[in-house]
Structures are given as C-alpha cells and as structure tokens.
Design a protein around this motif. Structure first.
Motif, PDB file in Angstrom:
ATOM      1  N   GLY A  67       5.221  -0.025  -9.273  1.00  0.00           N
ATOM      2  CA  GLY A  67       3.930  -0.568  -9.675  1.00  0.00           C
ATOM      3  C   GLY A  67       2.940  -0.388  -8.542  1.00  0.00           C
ATOM      4  N   CYS A  68       1.694  -0.729  -8.785  1.00  0.00           N
ATOM      5  CA  CYS A  68       0.626  -0.506  -7.796  1.00  0.00           C
ATOM      6  C   CYS A  68       0.671  -1.613  -6.742  1.00  0.00           C
ATOM      7  N   ASP A  69       1.619  -1.471  -5.794  1.00  0.00           N
ATOM      8  CA  ASP A  69       1.852  -2.519  -4.801  1.00  0.00           C
ATOM      9  C   ASP A  69       1.706  -2.026  -3.367  1.00  0.00           C
ATOM     10  N   ALA A  70       1.129  -0.851  -3.189  1.00  0.00           N
ATOM     11  CA  ALA A  70       0.902  -0.253  -1.860  1.00  0.00           C
ATOM     12  C   ALA A  70       2.208   0.000  -1.099  1.00  0.00           C
ATOM     13  N   SER A  71       3.338   0.090  -1.809  1.00  0.00           N
ATOM     14  CA  SER A  71       4.601   0.395  -1.131  1.00  0.00           C
ATOM     15  C   SER A  71       4.586   1.807  -0.553  1.00  0.00           C
ATOM     16  N   VAL A  72       3.721   2.656  -1.078  1.00  0.00           N
ATOM     17  CA  VAL A  72       3.607   4.022  -0.576  1.00  0.00           C
ATOM     18  C   VAL A  72       3.015   4.060   0.839  1.00  0.00           C
ATOM     19  N   ARG A 141      -4.292  -7.420  -7.239  1.00  0.00           N
ATOM     20  CA  ARG A 141      -2.921  -6.952  -7.012  1.00  0.00           C
ATOM     21  C   ARG A 141      -2.357  -7.573  -5.738  1.00  0.00           C
ATOM     22  N   LYS A 142      -1.037  -7.644  -5.685  1.00  0.00           N
ATOM     23  CA  LYS A 142      -0.350  -8.076  -4.476  1.00  0.00           C
ATOM     24  C   LYS A 142       0.417  -6.890  -3.895  1.00  0.00           C
ATOM     25  N   ASP A 143       0.677  -6.959  -2.602  1.00  0.00           N
ATOM     26  CA  ASP A 143       1.397  -5.888  -1.916  1.00  0.00           C
ATOM     27  C   ASP A 143       2.896  -6.129  -1.958  1.00  0.00           C
ATOM     28  N   GLY A 144       3.654  -5.040  -2.103  1.00  0.00           N
ATOM     29  CA  GLY A 144       5.101  -5.128  -2.150  1.00  0.00           C
ATOM     30  C   GLY A 144       5.727  -5.125  -0.771  1.00  0.00           C
ATOM     31  N   ARG A 145       7.006  -5.481  -0.719  1.00  0.00           N
ATOM     32  CA  ARG A 145       7.727  -5.564   0.548  1.00  0.00           C
ATOM     33  C   ARG A 145       8.857  -4.536   0.643  1.00  0.00           C
ATOM     34  N   ILE A 146       9.049  -3.761  -0.418  1.00  0.00           N
ATOM     35  CA  ILE A 146      10.148  -2.794  -0.449  1.00  0.00           C
ATOM     36  C   ILE A 146       9.599  -1.385  -0.655  1.00  0.00           C
ATOM     37  N   GLN A 304       4.096  -9.083  -3.862  1.00  0.00           N
ATOM     38  CA  GLN A 304       4.313 -10.495  -3.553  1.00  0.00           C
ATOM     39  C   GLN A 304       3.387 -11.077  -2.485  1.00  0.00           C
ATOM     40  N   GLU A 305       2.698 -10.237  -1.712  1.00  0.00           N
ATOM     41  CA  GLU A 305       1.932 -10.763  -0.579  1.00  0.00           C
ATOM     42  C   GLU A 305       0.651  -9.976  -0.348  1.00  0.00           C
ATOM     43  N   ILE A 306      -0.164 -10.482   0.558  1.00  0.00           N
ATOM     44  CA  ILE A 306      -1.344  -9.756   1.036  1.00  0.00           C
ATOM     45  C   ILE A 306      -1.015  -9.298   2.453  1.00  0.00           C
ATOM     46  N   ARG A 307      -0.714  -8.012   2.599  1.00  0.00           N
ATOM     47  CA  ARG A 307      -0.364  -7.507   3.923  1.00  0.00           C
ATOM     48  C   ARG A 307      -1.562  -7.563   4.869  1.00  0.00           C
ATOM     49  N   LEU A 308      -1.320  -7.931   6.111  1.00  0.00           N
ATOM     50  CA  LEU A 308      -2.369  -7.930   7.126  1.00  0.00           C
ATOM     51  C   LEU A 308      -2.538  -6.546   7.720  1.00  0.00           C
ATOM     52  N   ASP A 309      -1.474  -5.773   7.699  1.00  0.00           N
ATOM     53  CA  ASP A 309      -1.461  -4.373   8.148  1.00  0.00           C
ATOM     54  C   ASP A 309      -0.788  -3.591   7.015  1.00  0.00           C
ATOM     55  N   CYS A 310      -1.483  -2.608   6.472  1.00  0.00           N
ATOM     56  CA  CYS A 310      -0.959  -1.896   5.298  1.00  0.00           C
ATOM     57  C   CYS A 310       0.323  -1.121   5.576  1.00  0.00           C
ATOM     58  N   LYS A 311       0.613  -0.867   6.852  1.00  0.00           N
ATOM     59  CA  LYS A 311       1.770  -0.041   7.202  1.00  0.00           C
ATOM     60  C   LYS A 311       3.066  -0.843   7.313  1.00  0.00           C
TER      61      LYS A 311
END
Length: 314
Positions: A67-72, A141-146, A304-311
C-alpha cells in the motif's frame, strides 16, 4: 475549462476512498504542505528533466507492495535489504526530492506530514509539471515500518501477459479500467534494454522479433540494444514525447510501437483494447480516467506512523 472539470469531477470521487483520507486533512495542522511539496518537485525538475517520471514511478512501486506507505523510501540495514534495493527498484531515483520536501515540512510543522503523503503529492505534481492534469489528492496516509527487497517480486513485470496483469491489479482492488489508465503513466520515462530484450531478441523458437511490433521500430530498438548489450543504462524513451504527459503512449501502442510486452498485452483483451483506442482518440478521456485511477490506487494504505526521517523508521 476541461482541466477544471477534471478536478471538480475527481473531487466528487474522493468520498469513495474512505474516511481515513481527506483532501483537507492538513488544513489546520500544516496548511503549507502542498505548496512546499510542489516547490521541491519544481526545483528538482528544473535541474533534472527525468525527475517527474521518477516520482510517478516511485509512487506506483510504493503502492503496489504494502500500500502507499512510503516503504519504498526505507534504507536497507545490513543483510536486510529494503524495497529500494530489490531488483525491480534498482533504477528508481529522485529520492532526494522527497527528503528535501520532508525536511522543509519538518521545519514548519514537525511530526505532522507523512512521507507517504509527500510521495502521493509529488507524483501528482510531477504529472502536472509535465503538462498533465491537476487533481486534489486525498491525504492522511501513515508510513509503514516494514520494507523487504524480496517483496518487489509482487510488482507487475514488463513481461506480464493480460491474465497476469489482471490478477496483479485485482489483488489490489484495481480493475481492468484502472490497468489501462495507469499504464498511461508510461507516457513519461525511460526503459532499459533488459526490460524489453525479450521482444527484440530470441522472442520465440521460430521468431527473433515479436511479430506484434512494428518492424522498423523493432530494428531501431535492436540498434540501441544488441543481443549482447554492454552499454550501461542503454535503452529507449517509453514514448515519442517521454517528458510530456499526453496520450501518445496509446497512439503508439496501436501502431505496434510499444516498449514492453505488458503494454502490447493491453491489445489482447477486447475490453482493454477498446479502452486503449478510446484514450488514443481522446486526451481528455485519458486524463479523466488516469486521475480517477490514481486516486483509487493511492488510497491503498497500511502504514502505522509519521516518520520523522523518510529513510528510517522512528
């Protein structure tokens, strides 16, 4: 007026993406978000004309995994390889554009805007800066952790036939109409030889070249990509106006001048072939369908979260 109509009609469809997302999500918490992201995309594009295609592709490749969770965007850790280091994503680039936008947003509204929303907004801005339509992007959207490199095998491959494409899209709640509309994203960008060698060399035991391909077009591609190509990054633009968002992709497809097997596959099913013809004939029909499908695709989210650093995860 037509562009305005597209925006107004697509705004009506936003209600179908679920209550979690809203075009006004940051209205009170970070009203500058769209301006800041657009600025980062515009600045990068001035210096590198390949940025819009890269950002659009990045969004697709993000949404089609978890899904669109910035895991990329996540970096690999030691032997644990992340999506961006998966075989299908090695050529992804312009991650710095997202990082620049995130850094600017963190300075004015820290911990508020997700990296996933930045990627979705950047893809929209990339299309618009390339001459395509503008639309309202649902946000929240929320950011993924995996992020796992092996999961990039789930991405639709350039060698897929229509059955494989239909199944791949259906697993993500996307229809044949979405498949044809989103394939129009191939109006922007570049393809490396490895992704279409199967069509121009040793196509079958009896034919060296895919017979569905225009012979002169195939000859041109063979000149760029010989059977034992040693030129790094050799390849071809995806269509004749690869920096401009238009419907040339569909026109060329009907002429036997598509790049990927997955493009040609759209002509092997009555429904998808009819849509290709419609979009080739009418740029506005294509833009309307593309926007509708982009909103639908970009609303698949599981973060699940809002990342402070996208990386990195928090």
């Amino acid at each position: 007026m037509a562009a305005i109509t597209i925006v107004m009609l697509t705004m009506l469809s936003v209600t179908s993406v679920g209550s979690a997302l809203s075009v006004n999500y940051y209205e009170h918490t970070c009203p500058q978000v769209e301006y800041i992201v657009a600025g980062a995309v515009h600045e990068a594009t001035l210096n590198d004309k390949t940025v819009p295609a890269a950002l659009l592709r990045m969004h697709f490749h993000d949404c089609f995994i978890r899904g669109c969770d910035a895991s990329v965007l996540l970096e690999s850790k030691g032997k644990k390889k992340a999506e961006k280091d998966g075989p299908a994503n090695i050529s992804l680039h312009a991650f710095y554009v997202i990082d620049n936008a995130k850094k600017a947003l963190e300075s004015v509204c820290p911990g508020v805007v997700s990296c996933a929303d930045i990627v979705a907004l950047a893809a929209r801005d990339a299309v618009f800066l390339s001459g395509g339509p503008m639309w309202e992007v649902p946000k929240g959207r929320k950011d993924g952790r995996i992020s796992k490199a092996e999961e990039t095998r789930q991405l639709p491959a350039p060698v897929f036939n229509i059955s494989q494409l239909e199944q791949n899209f259906s697993q993500r709640g996307l229809s044949l109409e979405d498949l044809v509309a989103l394939s129009g994203g191939h109006t922007l960008g570049f393809a490396h030889c490895s992704s279409f060698q199967n069509r121009i060399h040793n196509f079958s035991p009896k034919q060296d070249i895919d017979p569905s391909m225009d012979p002169s077009f195939a000859a041109m591609l063979r000149g760029i990509c010989p059977s034992h190509n040693t030129v790094r990054n050799a390849g071809s633009p995806l269509d004749s106006s690869s920096a401009i968002f238009d419907n040339a992709y569909y026109k060329l497809l009907l002429q036997g001048k598509s790049i990927f097997s997955s493009d040609q596959a759209l002509l092997t099913h009555p429904k998808t072939k009819a849509l290709v013809s419609k979009f080739a004939y009418s740029p506005k029909e294509f833009e309307f369908a593309f926007v509708k499908s982009m909103i639908k695709m970009s609303s698949i989210n599981g973060g699940q979260e809002i990342r402070l650093d996208c990386k990195v995860v928090n």
